[in-house]
Design a protein around this motif. Structure first.
Motif, PDB file in Angstrom:
ATOM      1  N   VAL A 205       0.967  -1.323   0.006  1.00 42.58           N
ATOM      2  CA  VAL A 205      -0.119  -0.428  -0.015  1.00 42.58           C
ATOM      3  C   VAL A 205       0.757   0.941   0.074  1.00 42.58           C
ATOM      4  O   VAL A 205       1.542   1.776   0.998  1.00 42.58           O
ATOM      5  CB  VAL A 205      -1.055   0.214   1.180  1.00 42.58           C
ATOM      6  CG1 VAL A 205      -2.123   0.971   1.486  1.00 42.58           C
ATOM      7  CG2 VAL A 205      -2.009  -1.015   1.482  1.00 42.58           C
ATOM      8  N   THR A 206       1.032   1.903  -0.861  1.00 47.96           N
ATOM      9  CA  THR A 206       1.010   3.587  -1.109  1.00 47.96           C
ATOM     10  C   THR A 206      -0.016   4.290  -0.870  1.00 47.96           C
ATOM     11  O   THR A 206      -0.527   5.035  -0.823  1.00 47.96           O
ATOM     12  CB  THR A 206       1.822   3.784  -2.317  1.00 47.96           C
ATOM     13  OG1 THR A 206       2.505   2.650  -3.004  1.00 47.96           O
ATOM     14  CG2 THR A 206       2.720   5.140  -2.272  1.00 47.96           C
ATOM     15  N   THR A 207       1.161   5.331   0.795  1.00 45.49           N
ATOM     16  CA  THR A 207       0.239   6.676   0.863  1.00 45.49           C
ATOM     17  C   THR A 207       0.749   7.480  -0.237  1.00 45.49           C
ATOM     18  O   THR A 207       1.073   7.922  -0.922  1.00 45.49           O
ATOM     19  CB  THR A 207       0.889   6.473   2.565  1.00 45.49           C
ATOM     20  OG1 THR A 207       2.624   7.636   1.975  1.00 45.49           O
ATOM     21  CG2 THR A 207       0.987   5.468   3.175  1.00 45.49           C
ATOM     22  N   VAL A 208      -0.397   8.488   0.125  1.00 52.35           N
ATOM     23  CA  VAL A 208      -0.914   9.188  -0.190  1.00 52.35           C
ATOM     24  C   VAL A 208       0.320  10.039  -0.084  1.00 52.35           C
ATOM     25  O   VAL A 208       0.920  10.831  -1.281  1.00 52.35           O
ATOM     26  CB  VAL A 208      -2.374  10.205   0.124  1.00 52.35           C
ATOM     27  CG1 VAL A 208      -2.173  12.020   0.103  1.00 52.35           C
ATOM     28  CG2 VAL A 208      -3.619   9.485  -0.322  1.00 52.35           C
ATOM     29  N   ARG A 209       0.725  10.330   1.277  1.00 48.55           N
ATOM     30  CA  ARG A 209       1.927  11.346   1.889  1.00 48.55           C
ATOM     31  C   ARG A 209       2.941  10.657   0.651  1.00 48.55           C
ATOM     32  O   ARG A 209       3.505  12.229   0.034  1.00 48.55           O
ATOM     33  CB  ARG A 209       2.524  11.112   3.147  1.00 48.55           C
ATOM     34  CG  ARG A 209       3.317  12.039   3.359  1.00 48.55           C
ATOM     35  CD  ARG A 209       3.725  11.500   4.892  1.00 48.55           C
ATOM     36  NE  ARG A 209       2.570  11.662   5.741  1.00 48.55           N
ATOM     37  CZ  ARG A 209       2.263  12.608   6.689  1.00 48.55           C
ATOM     38  NH1 ARG A 209       2.755  13.713   7.042  1.00 48.55           N
ATOM     39  NH2 ARG A 209       1.411  12.647   7.688  1.00 48.55           N
TER      40      ARG A 209
ATOM     41  N   THR B  96       3.465   9.649  -1.936  1.00 43.16           N
ATOM     42  CA  THR B  96       3.110   9.852  -3.368  1.00 43.16           C
ATOM     43  C   THR B  96       3.253  11.288  -3.960  1.00 43.16           C
ATOM     44  O   THR B  96       3.796  11.681  -4.750  1.00 43.16           O
ATOM     45  CB  THR B  96       1.808   9.293  -4.210  1.00 43.16           C
ATOM     46  OG1 THR B  96       2.553   7.696  -3.964  1.00 43.16           O
ATOM     47  CG2 THR B  96       1.564   9.519  -5.396  1.00 43.16           C
TER      48      THR B  96
ATOM     49  N   GLU C 141      -6.484  11.536   3.221  1.00 48.49           N
ATOM     50  CA  GLU C 141      -5.238  11.488   4.414  1.00 48.49           C
ATOM     51  C   GLU C 141      -4.102  11.007   3.849  1.00 48.49           C
ATOM     52  O   GLU C 141      -3.945  10.150   2.935  1.00 48.49           O
ATOM     53  CB  GLU C 141      -6.174   9.866   5.136  1.00 48.49           C
ATOM     54  CG  GLU C 141      -7.300  10.218   5.663  1.00 48.49           C
ATOM     55  CD  GLU C 141      -7.876   8.810   6.425  1.00 48.49           C
ATOM     56  OE1 GLU C 141      -7.412   9.459   7.572  1.00 48.49           O
ATOM     57  OE2 GLU C 141      -8.610   8.429   5.854  1.00 48.49           O
ATOM     58  N   TRP C 142      -3.436  11.366   4.635  1.00 48.93           N
ATOM     59  CA  TRP C 142      -1.557  11.366   4.125  1.00 48.93           C
ATOM     60  C   TRP C 142      -1.587  10.295   4.683  1.00 48.93           C
ATOM     61  O   TRP C 142      -0.659   9.519   3.852  1.00 48.93           O
ATOM     62  CB  TRP C 142      -1.002  12.455   5.224  1.00 48.93           C
ATOM     63  CG  TRP C 142      -0.733  14.128   4.701  1.00 48.93           C
ATOM     64  CD1 TRP C 142      -0.803  15.029   5.752  1.00 48.93           C
ATOM     65  CD2 TRP C 142       0.037  14.421   3.457  1.00 48.93           C
ATOM     66  NE1 TRP C 142      -0.074  16.028   5.317  1.00 48.93           N
ATOM     67  CE2 TRP C 142       0.316  15.725   4.132  1.00 48.93           C
ATOM     68  CE3 TRP C 142       0.420  13.657   2.450  1.00 48.93           C
ATOM     69  CZ2 TRP C 142       0.755  16.526   2.767  1.00 48.93           C
ATOM     70  CZ3 TRP C 142       0.432  14.128   1.695  1.00 48.93           C
ATOM     71  CH2 TRP C 142       0.480  16.227   1.362  1.00 48.93           C
ATOM     72  N   ASP C 143      -1.281   8.787   5.843  1.00 48.15           N
ATOM     73  CA  ASP C 143      -0.879   8.022   5.617  1.00 48.15           C
ATOM     74  C   ASP C 143      -2.071   6.868   4.823  1.00 48.15           C
ATOM     75  O   ASP C 143      -1.788   5.910   5.866  1.00 48.15           O
ATOM     76  CB  ASP C 143      -0.460   7.962   7.338  1.00 48.15           C
ATOM     77  CG  ASP C 143       0.326   8.790   7.463  1.00 48.15           C
ATOM     78  OD1 ASP C 143       0.849   9.434   6.862  1.00 48.15           O
ATOM     79  OD2 ASP C 143       0.377   9.703   8.991  1.00 48.15           O
ATOM     80  N   GLY C 144      -3.371   7.545   4.487  1.00 48.88           N
ATOM     81  CA  GLY C 144      -3.586   6.253   4.136  1.00 48.88           C
ATOM     82  C   GLY C 144      -3.386   6.265   2.491  1.00 48.88           C
ATOM     83  O   GLY C 144      -2.454   7.087   1.334  1.00 48.88           O
ATOM     84  N   PRO C 145      -4.164   5.422   1.441  1.00 43.99           N
ATOM     85  CA  PRO C 145      -4.081   5.270   0.026  1.00 43.99           C
ATOM     86  C   PRO C 145      -4.865   6.001  -0.731  1.00 43.99           C
ATOM     87  O   PRO C 145      -5.934   6.603   0.276  1.00 43.99           O
ATOM     88  CB  PRO C 145      -4.919   4.049  -0.119  1.00 43.99           C
ATOM     89  CG  PRO C 145      -5.399   3.052   1.204  1.00 43.99           C
ATOM     90  CD  PRO C 145      -5.252   4.374   2.232  1.00 43.99           C
ATOM     91  N   SER C 146      -4.682   6.276  -1.498  1.00 41.17           N
ATOM     92  CA  SER C 146      -5.489   7.784  -2.630  1.00 41.17           C
ATOM     93  C   SER C 146      -6.612   6.812  -2.949  1.00 41.17           C
ATOM     94  O   SER C 146      -7.248   5.940  -2.599  1.00 41.17           O
ATOM     95  CB  SER C 146      -4.593   7.296  -4.001  1.00 41.17           C
ATOM     96  OG  SER C 146      -5.634   8.371  -4.680  1.00 41.17           O
TER      97      SER C 146
END
Length: 180
Positions: free
Chosen positions: A13-17, A19, A88-93
């Protein structure tokens, strides 16, 4: 021909932050002079007030009642909690759609800055490299046209996985057909 074995794929899982967290700050309606795609759509005064009351991962239900859209006050309006949302910064897009540049079109509010995500951020969240160019350098990025290209694209990683599955299938088919 025997059954196809689906290879294992690692998809962390890549986070919004991870990316988009290192991109230059923008204001609503602002643009990065060094990147034609890193520009954010303008927000009306009421939407600027709304995003300032929006929490990452929250909904329009977190706003004061006077900021809620009239459609949300109807019984049927309560079924759309993701519109006007912040990432959310630490969630997925969230899923990137053709209208991803508009704050009211989904959970496309920037996690921290009071604006919708930029076209560059949308493309990166869709898996395109930061340097990817959708248009010649001298052109101005059109929200509608580029939003459609970005939102209708198959996410890059998904395309890679599908391509690998097809390659594995073709290789197995060729192997099985040469053995008969």
């Amino acid at each position: 021909m025997g059954p196809i074995t689906i290879p294992e794929f690692e998809c962390p899982v890549t986070t919004v932050r991870a990316t988009i967290g290192d991109l230059p700050r923008l204001s609503a309606g602002g643009n990065d002079p060094s990147d034609a795609l890193h520009r954010a759509s303008r927000l009306s005064d009421v939407n600027l007030r709304r995003i300032r009351h929006s929490k990452p991962g929250g909904t329009w239900r977190d706003w004061p009642v006077d900021l809620r859209a009239s459609c949300h006050m109807k019984v049927t309006g309560g079924t759309y909690p993701s519109v006007y949302g912040r990432m959310e910064w630490d969630g997925p897009s969230p899923t990137i759609t053709t209208q991803c540049f508009g704050y009211g079109n989904g959970r496309f509010g920037h996690p921290e800055q009071d604006r919708a995500i930029s076209l560059r951020e949308a493309s990166m969240l869709q898996g395109f490299p930061k340097e990817y160019s959708f248009l010649p350098d001298e052109r101005t990025a059109s929200f509608d046209k580029l939003g459609r290209l970005i939102g209708n694209a198959v996410p890059v990683k998904l395309g890679e996985v599908i391509g690998e599955l097809f390659s594995a299938h073709v290789a197995k088919f060729r192997k099985d057909s040469t053995q008969h």
